[in-house]
Design a protein around this motif. Sequence first.
Motif, mmCIF file in Angstrom:
data_model
loop_
_atom_site.group_PDB
_atom_site.id
_atom_site.type_symbol
_atom_site.label_atom_id
_atom_site.label_comp_id
_atom_site.label_asym_id
_atom_site.label_seq_id
_atom_site.Cartn_x
_atom_site.Cartn_y
_atom_site.Cartn_z
ATOM 1 N N PHE A 135 24.105 -15.519 -70.287
ATOM 2 C CA PHE A 135 24.492 -16.000 -68.960
ATOM 3 C C PHE A 135 25.993 -16.234 -68.865
ATOM 4 O O PHE A 135 26.597 -16.002 -67.806
ATOM 5 N N ASP A 136 26.608 -16.671 -69.942
ATOM 6 C CA ASP A 136 28.056 -16.859 -69.922
ATOM 7 C C ASP A 136 28.782 -15.533 -69.668
ATOM 8 O O ASP A 136 29.718 -15.459 -68.861
ATOM 9 N N ARG A 137 28.324 -14.472 -70.333
ATOM 10 C CA ARG A 137 28.960 -13.166 -70.133
ATOM 11 C C ARG A 137 28.734 -12.647 -68.719
ATOM 12 O O ARG A 137 29.625 -12.032 -68.116
ATOM 13 N N LEU A 138 27.549 -12.869 -68.170
ATOM 14 C CA LEU A 138 27.276 -12.412 -66.803
ATOM 15 C C LEU A 138 28.146 -13.146 -65.790
ATOM 16 O O LEU A 138 28.654 -12.545 -64.834
ATOM 17 N N ARG A 139 28.319 -14.447 -66.005
ATOM 18 C CA ARG A 139 29.194 -15.199 -65.091
ATOM 19 C C ARG A 139 30.633 -14.690 -65.166
ATOM 20 O O ARG A 139 31.285 -14.461 -64.144
ATOM 21 N N THR A 140 31.121 -14.531 -66.390
ATOM 22 C CA THR A 140 32.520 -14.136 -66.576
ATOM 23 C C THR A 140 32.782 -12.725 -66.075
ATOM 24 O O THR A 140 33.811 -12.454 -65.435
ATOM 25 N N SER A 141 31.853 -11.819 -66.349
ATOM 26 C CA SER A 141 32.077 -10.406 -66.040
ATOM 27 C C SER A 141 31.823 -10.060 -64.583
ATOM 28 O O SER A 141 32.456 -9.129 -64.055
ATOM 29 N N PHE A 142 30.910 -10.771 -63.925
ATOM 30 C CA PHE A 142 30.537 -10.384 -62.566
ATOM 31 C C PHE A 142 30.560 -11.543 -61.566
ATOM 32 O O PHE A 142 31.293 -11.496 -60.580
ATOM 33 N N VAL A 143 29.752 -12.564 -61.793
ATOM 34 C CA VAL A 143 29.561 -13.594 -60.774
ATOM 35 C C VAL A 143 30.882 -14.248 -60.378
ATOM 36 O O VAL A 143 31.179 -14.403 -59.187
ATOM 37 N N ASN A 144 31.695 -14.610 -61.363
ATOM 38 C CA ASN A 144 32.964 -15.275 -61.061
ATOM 39 C C ASN A 144 33.962 -14.352 -60.369
ATOM 40 O O ASN A 144 34.975 -14.817 -59.841
ATOM 41 N N LYS A 145 33.683 -13.055 -60.381
ATOM 42 C CA LYS A 145 34.553 -12.079 -59.710
ATOM 43 C C LYS A 145 33.977 -11.647 -58.358
ATOM 44 O O LYS A 145 34.464 -10.703 -57.753
ATOM 45 N N GLY A 146 32.913 -12.345 -57.913
ATOM 46 C CA GLY A 146 32.345 -12.058 -56.610
ATOM 47 C C GLY A 146 31.338 -10.936 -56.575
ATOM 48 O O GLY A 146 30.930 -10.497 -55.494
ATOM 49 N N ILE A 147 30.899 -10.459 -57.753
ATOM 50 C CA ILE A 147 29.893 -9.390 -57.810
ATOM 51 C C ILE A 147 28.533 -10.026 -58.060
ATOM 52 O O ILE A 147 28.312 -10.658 -59.095
ATOM 53 N N PRO A 148 27.575 -9.891 -57.132
ATOM 54 C CA PRO A 148 26.257 -10.495 -57.332
ATOM 55 C C PRO A 148 25.506 -9.828 -58.489
ATOM 56 O O PRO A 148 25.710 -8.644 -58.792
ATOM 57 N N VAL A 149 24.639 -10.609 -59.116
ATOM 58 C CA VAL A 149 23.842 -10.119 -60.238
ATOM 59 C C VAL A 149 22.377 -10.401 -59.980
ATOM 60 O O VAL A 149 22.002 -11.509 -59.579
ATOM 61 N N ILE A 150 21.550 -9.380 -60.217
ATOM 62 C CA ILE A 150 20.095 -9.549 -60.224
ATOM 63 C C ILE A 150 19.613 -9.294 -61.638
ATOM 64 O O ILE A 150 19.864 -8.224 -62.205
ATOM 65 N N LEU A 151 18.943 -10.269 -62.221
ATOM 66 C CA LEU A 151 18.330 -10.089 -63.526
ATOM 67 C C LEU A 151 16.940 -9.519 -63.243
ATOM 68 O O LEU A 151 15.991 -10.248 -62.988
ATOM 69 N N GLY A 152 16.868 -8.176 -63.258
ATOM 70 C CA GLY A 152 15.734 -7.462 -62.682
ATOM 71 C C GLY A 152 14.421 -7.591 -63.421
ATOM 72 O O GLY A 152 13.366 -7.344 -62.842
ATOM 73 N N GLU A 153 14.479 -7.953 -64.698
ATOM 74 C CA GLU A 153 13.266 -8.242 -65.479
ATOM 75 C C GLU A 153 13.604 -9.348 -66.459
ATOM 76 O O GLU A 153 14.683 -9.339 -67.068
ATOM 77 N N TYR A 154 12.672 -10.284 -66.631
ATOM 78 C CA TYR A 154 12.811 -11.258 -67.705
ATOM 79 C C TYR A 154 11.429 -11.676 -68.170
ATOM 80 O O TYR A 154 10.435 -11.537 -67.450
ATOM 81 N N GLY A 155 11.388 -12.198 -69.368
ATOM 82 C CA GLY A 155 10.143 -12.638 -69.975
ATOM 83 C C GLY A 155 10.326 -12.681 -71.470
ATOM 84 O O GLY A 155 11.424 -12.912 -71.977
ATOM 85 N N LEU A 156 9.249 -12.476 -72.210
ATOM 86 C CA LEU A 156 9.283 -12.371 -73.668
ATOM 87 C C LEU A 156 8.507 -11.128 -74.059
ATOM 88 O O LEU A 156 7.430 -10.858 -73.514
ATOM 89 N N LEU A 157 9.028 -10.367 -75.005
ATOM 90 C CA LEU A 157 8.417 -9.089 -75.356
ATOM 91 C C LEU A 157 7.025 -9.263 -75.945
ATOM 92 O O LEU A 157 6.177 -8.387 -75.814
ATOM 93 N N GLY A 158 6.777 -10.392 -76.595
ATOM 94 C CA GLY A 158 5.443 -10.645 -77.134
ATOM 95 C C GLY A 158 4.369 -10.692 -76.073
ATOM 96 O O GLY A 158 3.186 -10.515 -76.363
ATOM 97 N N PHE A 159 4.780 -10.916 -74.813
ATOM 98 C CA PHE A 159 3.823 -10.942 -73.715
ATOM 99 C C PHE A 159 3.146 -9.594 -73.520
ATOM 100 O O PHE A 159 2.093 -9.512 -72.885
ATOM 101 N N ASP A 160 3.755 -8.520 -74.017
ATOM 102 C CA ASP A 160 3.139 -7.206 -73.870
ATOM 103 C C ASP A 160 1.809 -7.133 -74.614
ATOM 104 O O ASP A 160 0.970 -6.280 -74.309
ATOM 105 N N ARG A 161 1.631 -7.998 -75.621
ATOM 106 C CA ARG A 161 0.336 -8.060 -76.305
ATOM 107 C C ARG A 161 -0.525 -9.140 -75.662
ATOM 108 O O ARG A 161 -1.604 -8.883 -75.177
ATOM 109 N N HIS A 162 -0.057 -10.344 -75.682
ATOM 110 C CA HIS A 162 -0.633 -11.437 -74.893
ATOM 111 C C HIS A 162 0.325 -12.610 -74.979
ATOM 112 O O HIS A 162 1.196 -12.660 -75.857
ATOM 113 N N THR A 163 0.194 -13.579 -74.093
ATOM 114 C CA THR A 163 1.194 -14.632 -74.010
ATOM 115 C C THR A 163 1.084 -15.630 -75.154
ATOM 116 O O THR A 163 1.926 -16.513 -75.274
ATOM 117 N N GLY A 164 0.074 -15.519 -76.032
ATOM 118 C CA GLY A 164 -0.064 -16.428 -77.162
ATOM 119 C C GLY A 164 0.738 -16.033 -78.385
ATOM 120 O O GLY A 164 0.715 -16.732 -79.400
#
Length: 555
Positions: free
Chosen positions: A272-301
């Motif tokens: 998040f620090d890099r995203l703020r510095t590289s884009f948000v603080n320069k007026g470029i909006p950011v969409i984090l288009g996917e998030y989660g945990l990769l283990g969820f591909d099997r099951h959330t446990g």
Amino acid sequence: MSRLFGRLLVLALLVTGLSAAGPASAREPVRTPAQAVAAMQPGWNLGNTFDATGDDETSWGNPRVTRELLAGIRKQGFRSIRIPVTWGQHLSPDLVVDPAYLARVQEVVGWALDEGLYVMINIHHDSWQWIATMPTDHDNVLNRYNAIWTQVAAAFRDASPRLVLESVNEPQFWGSSGDTENYALLAELNTSFHRIVRGTGGGNGTRLLVLPTLHTNADQGRLDALAAEFATLNDPYLIATVHYYGYWPFSVNVAGGYRFDATAQADLLGTFDRLRTSFVNKGIPVILGEYGLLGFDRHTGTIEQGEKLKFFELFGHQARTSRITTMLWDNGQHFDRTAGAWRDTELFGQIASSWHTRSGTAAGDLLFVRRGVPVTAQTITLNPNGTGFTHVRLGRTTLRRGPDYQVSGDQLTLSAGLLTRLQGYGQRTSLSLRFSRGVPWRLDVVSFDTPLVSAATGTTAAFAVPTAFNGDQLATMTATYADGGNAGPHGWTPYKEFDRAFAPDYPAGAIKLTPEFFAEVTDGVPVTLTFVFWSGENVTYQVTRTGTSVTGTPA
């Protein structure tokens, strides 16, 4: 525009009609790109549906999309929906998108827009199916890519400005000379996408366009390359996008990464620090288009519940304070699209709360009390996260500060008297730790004994260690040879991957070892397994593979 794309544009207009996705409403609010992206928070992915590589949106196991599903998502508090779309299998040899498929995508997009949602569509699994071959098949890939966007952009040129277009999902390239070439190829795709969409006119003249980094990764080099593209295109209606699935060892539970520890937290904070510095603080909006945990591909446990909740609490806080819009990846594992309900309500409660505020957590959500020995007071560290600790509840009963618990700074101590009483409630009793805001933190007090394992025989295709868990819960497993070498997959670490090399089966009283594990075990050489439990108990076991036969004994 070439003759081919000119013909494709005309065909798209004739087949789909300019108003197929609904005309832009005169009542649409006028927003700057930054305001529009903020209005998209929070977002949700309609995963494993139109991105499925089969012939139909149901081919990966999800039900056919209905208007009611989209209305249900809106009622859950989401303001935007990302609809990943894989186009390649619906493209004819002369590069015409199947009109029926395009019409179905338009129908679902129209329903979502009617529900008041922002909508993002893209080119999805095509990225690895055929776009990845661009280094060795440049012209064919570019022609195919351009043909798809020529038709899609034309079909949606007069759609609501709440429709957002994303150039490509998780771009990657095979057989290139390295990142310098990769960055150039991605810039070529993004530039072509930008030219085609803007060239169709109508609402596409100022439509928000989303451009990804290489691999949608947030390492600094990837962000710098995308920032250079933005500078070249010089278009105020562009949005940057990355994906985030956490620090990899934690995200899949491998290499001892079963806790959301300082290393995993630093990875999240650094992103998040890099995203703020590289884009948000320069007026470029950011969409984090996917998030989660990769283990969820099997099951959330795959990741223990409390560790998982701490990840999502911090993630949501960082996204909110960084002014970054997030879109939860959901391939059907989170929101039950048939029942219209969340499969893990506690997880969704934490995610939804993080859209607005912070929540207090604790060092863990499991507190173990050994059976058959005198009970003593136990202390757990609180993580108030800027909130204030208020009290503890057992069901509807508020426990008493003093006789039941004490608080000193961030240390919560449960008295021996309370823990003795809780043993009478059964194997596991849930306390609710309350803070001044956010969701409560569930703390399970677990009565346990040391787990016991027994001898067994089986095959590499089906082997399980008989296990009396005795109230305990498996955290991870190591596998080593007598000479100190690591056994099994991921030979660079003794800690094996949860669910991929091993998995507990609590109802069956067993720990299963997978064929994938035995495939990388030396024939005839004993392997010492150490089962690491959340109570802190370690139990050792030895297995030997002889051909396809496996024997196991307590060590």
